[in-house]
Design an enzyme around this catalytic site. Structure first.
Site, PDB file in Angstrom:
ATOM      1  CD  GLU A  67     -20.968  -0.044  -9.708  1.00 38.18           C
ATOM      2  OE1 GLU A  67     -20.503   0.216 -10.825  1.00 38.18           O
ATOM      3  OE2 GLU A  67     -20.555   0.525  -8.673  1.00 38.18           O
ATOM      4  CG  HIS A 125     -24.583   6.104  -6.701  1.00 35.27           C
ATOM      5  ND1 HIS A 125     -24.690   7.122  -7.633  1.00 35.27           N
ATOM      6  CD2 HIS A 125     -23.518   5.362  -7.075  1.00 35.27           C
ATOM      7  CE1 HIS A 125     -23.717   6.990  -8.528  1.00 35.27           C
ATOM      8  NE2 HIS A 125     -22.983   5.928  -8.205  1.00 35.27           N
ATOM      9  CD  GLU A 126     -22.747   2.200  -4.829  1.00 36.31           C
ATOM     10  OE1 GLU A 126     -22.460   1.585  -5.888  1.00 36.31           O
ATOM     11  OE2 GLU A 126     -22.192   3.263  -4.497  1.00 36.31           O
ATOM     12  CG  HIS A 168     -24.111   1.587 -10.337  1.00 33.21           C
ATOM     13  ND1 HIS A 168     -23.737   2.112 -11.569  1.00 33.21           N
ATOM     14  CD2 HIS A 168     -23.415   2.292  -9.406  1.00 33.21           C
ATOM     15  CE1 HIS A 168     -22.858   3.085 -11.387  1.00 33.21           C
ATOM     16  NE2 HIS A 168     -22.642   3.223 -10.082  1.00 33.21           N
ATOM     17  CD  GLU A 227     -20.542   5.694 -11.465  1.00 34.18           C
ATOM     18  OE1 GLU A 227     -21.568   6.081 -10.883  1.00 34.18           O
ATOM     19  OE2 GLU A 227     -19.980   4.626 -11.175  1.00 34.18           O
ATOM     20  CG  ASP A 235      -6.640   3.688 -10.646  1.00 32.48           C
ATOM     21  OD1 ASP A 235      -7.743   3.118 -10.510  1.00 32.48           O
ATOM     22  OD2 ASP A 235      -5.551   3.157 -10.402  1.00 32.48           O
ATOM     23  CE1 TYR A 275     -20.000   8.159  -9.120  1.00 31.65           C
ATOM     24  CE2 TYR A 275     -17.937   8.747 -10.182  1.00 31.65           C
ATOM     25  CZ  TYR A 275     -18.690   7.860  -9.445  1.00 31.65           C
ATOM     26  OH  TYR A 275     -18.142   6.673  -9.018  1.00 31.65           O
TER      27      TYR A 275
END
Length: 458
Positions: A105, A129-130, A133, A152, A213, A221
């Site tokens: 994003e 979704h993006e 953000h 998220e 990571d 999420y």
């Protein structure tokens, strides 16, 4: 940059000067992880009053066709719900196929996977979704990756609010049910009490620490979404909660914050809830949500999705039967089903797999819309079904899909399925990985090596 190349950046303005030099300005403060710069043989096309798509020349027509007019519709709904869109432009850049994520994003310039170019707009809603953000993540940011759920979880909630306005509640509940199934799979694979399955993850360096990571998984999420839904449930009134979200964005915009800031503000905004002590209801304590691993204590009601799920459930039942009732199967017309209804159907078929001998072969023949799909979400599920049912005649589709893209969310489940399958699928995994490894992102390479027991890269 060299002649013939173009530079673009997550910035509010840019100009090209002489000698192919590009100069950028970013007028708003952003956290460092949102600074993004691209140089390549890329061109652009307008798809709305404040949006354009960027892609390599061979993809630009497809990108324009897929996104023309849709981004503005999503932005307008987002603004209505969460307040002004402050970043000026909303451009999208199509990354090379090895890009390991669905989207990133970066302000003013979202990066997305070319897997979204399904050719029929069936995956455009991934961009919601993006876009979400823009408020949750870019405007109000988690202060540490241990509280990634703040970005998220709120974004999943915002995405589903926009989706409800645009596509209606049944469709959104169906999409959320798909998300819940992914959370279930993730928790089954890692073990519910794994420390990664807390909303507040302790990231520490060293041997026993958690690699940031690895916090990129379904928990922040989908469990995050459940927690935000629980907060909305405590408020008990959608428009009041929508107003709270606007106030929250306004209060913390251009700041990096912690969950304590968020929850403190929630209780301050709703003093009557604070008085009731909603943060310490037994079993639903805010502290438990944040610090106890495992399945969410509260699940939002997705029953409106039953309208779309029931026919898919019934059809999956028919295909899992010993003697196929072709008359009943042919009576169900899936032509009008939207992507997530088909995805949900395939998830049910996968759960019931392996199906009785010959059923999958007939299913493949009967629904070319599924078995020949170019839509990446359908391809992923179809490949999983092929592997679970040892449908050797279609192993080529698994190979083709893994050769065509390197998205983590598609690549890892397929390697897990191949490695957990027969000798033949294990051989397929090794062969495919040795052919595609150089084109995979290094993180994805290392995760695949782990699955195949090859030890991570030096």
């Amino acid at each position: 940059v060299p002649e013939g190349f173009t530079a673009v950046m997550s910035a509010t303005s840019w100009e090209k000067q002489k000698d192919n030099t590009f100069v950028f300005k970013m007028s708003q403060p952003i956290p460092s992880y949102l600074i993004a710069l691209v140089v390549g043989d890329i061109v652009s096309a307008d798809v709305g009053p404040r949006s354009r798509v960027w892609a390599e020349p061979c993809l630009i027509e497809a990108a324009k066709k897929e996104y023309d007019g849709v981004i503005e519709e999503f932005l307008v709904v987002g603004e209505k719900l969460f307040g002004p869109y402050v970043w000026g432009r909303y451009d999208i850049l199509f990354m090379p196929p090895s890009f390991p994520f669905g989207g990133m994003e970066n302000p003013c310039l979202t990066f997305v996977t070319p897997c979204l170019l399904a050719g029929d707009r069936s995956l455009v809603d991934v961009v919601i979704h993006e876009i979400s953000h823009s408020w949750f993540g870019n405007l109000v940011t988690n202060a540490t990756w241990g509280e990634f759920w703040l970005n998220e979880g709120f974004t999943m909630y915002a995405q589903r609010r926009i989706s409800t306005e645009v596509y209606g509640l049944p469709y959104t509940c169906l999409e959320a049910a798909t998300g819940r199934a992914l959370l279930r799979q993730h928790m089954d694979a890692t073990g519910e009490d794994h420390p990664l399955n807390k909303l507040r993850v302790v990231i520490e360096p060293g041997l026993w620490g958690i690699n940031p990571d690895d916090t990129y998984n379904e928990t922040p999420y989908e469990k995050g979404y459940c927690f935000v839904s629980y907060l909305a449930h405590l408020v008990g009134n959608q428009s009041k909660f929508d107003a709270f979200l606007q106030a929250y964005v306004n209060r913390f915009k251009f700041q990096s914050i912690t969950a304590d800031d968020t929850l403190g503000f929630f209780l301050e905004y709703f003093p009557e809830l604070k008085e009731k002590g909603v943060d310490s209801i037994p079993g639903f304590e805010f502290d438990r949500w944040l610090n106890t691993p495992g399945w969410p204590p509260y699940l939002p009601d997705l029953s409106p999705g039953q309208l779309l799920m029931r026919p898919a459930d019934e059809l999956a039942e028919l295909w899992a039967a010993d003697g196929l009732n072709m008359e009943a199967i042919e009576a169900v017309d899936i032509k009008g089903w939207r992507t997530y209804q088909l995805v949900y159907f395939l998830d049910q078929v996968l759960q019931k797999s392996p199906l009785p001998e010959g059923n999958v072969k007939r299913l493949s023949k009967m629904y070319p819309k599924i078995s020949q799909a170019q839509n990446a979400e359908l391809r992923l599920r179809w490949c999983q079904i092929i592997l679970k049912n040892n449908l050797e005649a279609e192993y080529g589709k698994v190979k083709d899909f893994l050769h065509s893209q390197g998205k983590q969310k598609y690549t890892l489940p397929l390697y897990r399925a191949m490695w957990g399958g027969s000798e033949a699928t294990r051989a397929l995994a090794m062969e495919t990985f040795s052919a595609t490894a150089p084109q995979l992102h290094v993180n994805v390479q290392n995760y695949v090596k782990k699955i195949l027991g090859l030890g991570a890269a030096e």
